[in-house]
Motif scaffolding. Structure first.
Motif, PDB file in Angstrom:
ATOM      1  N   THR A  59      39.414  39.297  54.139  1.00 15.95           N
ATOM      2  CA  THR A  59      39.609  40.825  53.350  1.00 15.95           C
ATOM      3  C   THR A  59      40.532  40.351  52.111  1.00 15.95           C
ATOM      4  OG1 THR A  59      41.619  41.483  54.523  1.00 15.95           O
ATOM      5  CG2 THR A  59      39.410  42.359  55.273  1.00 15.95           C
ATOM      6  N   SER A  60      40.362  40.903  51.090  1.00 17.36           N
ATOM      7  CA  SER A  60      40.588  40.479  49.788  1.00 17.36           C
ATOM      8  C   SER A  60      41.891  41.459  49.621  1.00 17.36           C
ATOM      9  CB  SER A  60      39.606  40.709  48.782  1.00 17.36           C
ATOM     10  OG  SER A  60      38.859  39.958  48.541  1.00 17.36           O
ATOM     11  N   ILE A  61      43.326  40.946  49.470  1.00 19.14           N
ATOM     12  CA  ILE A  61      44.246  41.828  48.832  1.00 19.14           C
ATOM     13  C   ILE A  61      44.503  41.986  47.525  1.00 19.14           C
ATOM     14  CG2 ILE A  61      46.101  39.903  49.063  1.00 19.14           C
ATOM     15  CD1 ILE A  61      47.803  42.011  50.899  1.00 19.14           C
ATOM     16  N   ILE A  62      44.011  41.015  46.963  1.00 16.11           N
ATOM     17  CA  ILE A  62      43.882  41.160  45.369  1.00 16.11           C
ATOM     18  C   ILE A  62      42.531  41.102  44.967  1.00 16.11           C
ATOM     19  CG2 ILE A  62      44.684  40.117  43.055  1.00 16.11           C
ATOM     20  CD1 ILE A  62      47.221  39.470  44.429  1.00 16.11           C
ATOM     21  N   SER A  63      41.886  41.746  44.231  1.00 14.58           N
ATOM     22  CA  SER A  63      40.689  41.494  43.614  1.00 14.58           C
ATOM     23  C   SER A  63      40.591  41.782  42.196  1.00 14.58           C
ATOM     24  CB  SER A  63      39.699  42.782  44.083  1.00 14.58           C
ATOM     25  OG  SER A  63      38.225  42.630  43.531  1.00 14.58           O
ATOM     26  N   VAL A  64      40.090  40.786  41.269  1.00 22.33           N
ATOM     27  CA  VAL A  64      40.249  40.689  39.996  1.00 22.33           C
ATOM     28  C   VAL A  64      38.882  40.700  39.536  1.00 22.33           C
ATOM     29  CG1 VAL A  64      40.889  39.261  37.962  1.00 22.33           C
ATOM     30  CG2 VAL A  64      42.364  39.433  40.051  1.00 22.33           C
ATOM     31  N   GLN A  65      38.457  41.377  38.527  1.00 24.23           N
ATOM     32  CA  GLN A  65      37.042  41.455  38.259  1.00 24.23           C
ATOM     33  C   GLN A  65      37.077  41.914  36.679  1.00 24.23           C
ATOM     34  OE1 GLN A  65      35.338  44.982  40.278  1.00 24.23           O
ATOM     35  NE2 GLN A  65      35.105  43.497  42.380  1.00 24.23           N
ATOM     36  N   GLY A  66      36.227  40.643  36.159  1.00 24.74           N
ATOM     37  CA  GLY A  66      36.007  40.826  34.611  1.00 24.74           C
ATOM     38  C   GLY A  66      37.132  41.097  33.777  1.00 24.74           C
ATOM     39  N   LEU A  67      38.059  40.209  34.094  1.00 20.38           N
ATOM     40  CA  LEU A  67      39.460  40.458  33.362  1.00 20.38           C
ATOM     41  C   LEU A  67      39.424  39.370  32.162  1.00 20.38           C
ATOM     42  CD1 LEU A  67      42.158  41.962  34.056  1.00 20.38           C
ATOM     43  CD2 LEU A  67      42.974  39.757  34.903  1.00 20.38           C
ATOM     44  N   SER A  68      40.014  39.945  31.071  1.00 24.06           N
ATOM     45  CA  SER A  68      40.262  39.194  29.930  1.00 24.06           C
ATOM     46  C   SER A  68      41.448  39.591  29.203  1.00 24.06           C
ATOM     47  CB  SER A  68      38.924  39.124  28.745  1.00 24.06           C
ATOM     48  OG  SER A  68      39.003  40.405  28.327  1.00 24.06           O
ATOM     49  N   LYS A  69      42.067  38.859  28.409  1.00 22.11           N
ATOM     50  CA  LYS A  69      43.191  39.260  27.589  1.00 22.11           C
ATOM     51  C   LYS A  69      43.024  38.662  26.180  1.00 22.11           C
ATOM     52  CE  LYS A  69      46.962  40.797  26.382  1.00 22.11           C
ATOM     53  NZ  LYS A  69      47.296  42.230  26.085  1.00 22.11           N
ATOM     54  N   THR A  70      42.995  39.280  25.178  1.00 26.01           N
ATOM     55  CA  THR A  70      43.210  38.537  23.685  1.00 26.01           C
ATOM     56  C   THR A  70      44.417  39.149  23.145  1.00 26.01           C
ATOM     57  OG1 THR A  70      40.771  38.468  23.589  1.00 26.01           O
ATOM     58  CG2 THR A  70      42.191  38.336  21.546  1.00 26.01           C
ATOM     59  N   TYR A  71      45.441  38.438  22.775  1.00 27.37           N
ATOM     60  CA  TYR A  71      46.749  38.861  22.041  1.00 27.37           C
ATOM     61  C   TYR A  71      46.437  39.070  20.779  1.00 27.37           C
ATOM     62  CZ  TYR A  71      49.318  37.227  26.314  1.00 27.37           C
ATOM     63  OH  TYR A  71      49.627  37.221  27.581  1.00 27.37           O
ATOM     64  N   ALA A  72      47.403  39.877  20.152  1.00 25.83           N
ATOM     65  CA  ALA A  72      47.389  39.896  18.555  1.00 25.83           C
ATOM     66  C   ALA A  72      47.195  38.716  17.841  1.00 25.83           C
ATOM     67  CB  ALA A  72      48.599  40.823  17.979  1.00 25.83           C
ATOM     68  N   GLY A  73      46.164  38.267  16.804  1.00 30.73           N
ATOM     69  CA  GLY A  73      45.919  37.334  16.206  1.00 30.73           C
ATOM     70  C   GLY A  73      44.788  36.612  16.429  1.00 30.73           C
TER      71      GLY A  73
END
Length: 314
Positions: free
Chosen positions: A8-22
């Motif tokens: 069983t998953s205790i953390i599920s990350v789906q389609g995660l992205s991060k773009t910072y300013a700049g």
């Protein structure tokens, strides 16, 4: 080996992205499932996105796209419950320097709304060899002891998930071993542990599964033992009774390498290949009149596998 029942998953990350300013994109569409009760090692070069990923899961940085659940709670919609399930030991030693060890750990527990539990906090401090330092001010402690205080703070509210971001960077070997023992004990008590590390032997020693991140993308997630079998190479080194000037023509098709002095032959094969390949090779060597006085085997370390993975995708 740690036994898992139904996964069983205790953390599920789906389609995660991060773009910072700049416009800098630190994460690119990350999908990741962390299993309940495992030790998961996240490996990657500097700037690969390890800390950004952890910071998003822990609610410190907001994602640009995607979703994350921790212990069944959405990190944005149900931030308080999600964060209460998580303990975080960051890379930086940021503690209340003028507070005592006991006061800062007790305060950390209170921040999460947990009722006082001196017996539990005492156990945490004893497990981290901090009990005799409980009345000392943090500013008076060594760097290694401050690192232990950071772990005690992260554990103060009894989290079910513990993040260790480069936990043994800059600490001595003895403390590193102590921390490995503590992590194993926590895992046995049901805590899920995610660690990032530059010390690849740490992942090799500790992890159940390994994820490799490069330039904001997860390029591989695999059980450690499977990874070692799939991508590892084994070598058989033979010390020859009589030096050779060249590999016999009868053996030209075998993956053999002759040392410059002609005294050793090295045979390289996949770690998952049948060991019978060695027996066949030894028979061929004997038929070709090649005698040896000693042999030994070695296999790729996780570090070699990691370097090859990252460089292949460079």
């Amino acid at each position: 080996m740690h036994r898992r029942g139904r996964v069983t998953s205790i953390i599920s990350v789906q389609g995660l992205s991060k773009t910072y300013a700049g416009g800098f994109q630190a994460l690119k569409t990350v999908d990741l499932e962390i299993r309940k009760g495992e030790i998961f090692a996240l490996l990657g070069p500097n700037g690969a996105g390890k800390t950004t990923l952890i910071s998003i899961i822990c609610g410190i940085v907001n994602p640009s796209t995607g979703s994350v659940t921790a212990d069944g709670h959405d990190i944005l919609k149900d931030y308080r419950a999600a964060r209460q399930a998580i303990g975080l030991v960051p890379q930086e030693l940021s503690t209340d320097a003028f507070e005592t060890v006991w006061a800062t750990v007790r305060f950390s527990r209170g921040l999460f709304g947990k009722p006082p539990n001196p017996a539990y906090l005492e156990k945490v401090l004893r497990d981290l060899s901090l009990w005799d330092k409980k009345d000392e001010k943090i500013m008076a402690l060594s760097g290694g002891m401050k690192r232990r205080v950071m772990i005690a703070k992260a554990l103060s509210h009894e989290p079910r998930i513990l993040f260790l971001d480069e936990p043994t960077a800059g600490v001595d070997v003895e403390l590193r071993r102590d921390m490995w023992e503590m992590v194993r004990a926590l895992r046995e008590s049901g805590v899920t542990i995610i660690l990032t590390t530059h010390y690849i032997e740490e992942a090799e020693e500790m992890a159940d599964r390994i994820g490799v991140i490069r330039k904001g993308e997860i390029i591989l997630v695999e059980d450690k033992d499977v990874l070692m079998r799939k991508l590892g190479k084994k070598q058989l080194t033979l010390t020859l009774q009589t030096p050779l000037t060249a590999i016999p023509t009868d053996l030209a098709d075998a993956p053999l390498e002759l040392s410059a002095d002609g005294r050793t032959l090295t045979y390289t094969f996949d770690a998952q290949a049948e060991e019978t390949g060695i027996a066949a090779l030894l028979r061929r060597l004997s038929a070709a009149g090649v005698d040896f006085t000693d042999l030994n085997t070695s296999e790729s370390s996780l570090e070699e596998i990691f370097v090859s993975l990252v460089s292949e995708r460079a």
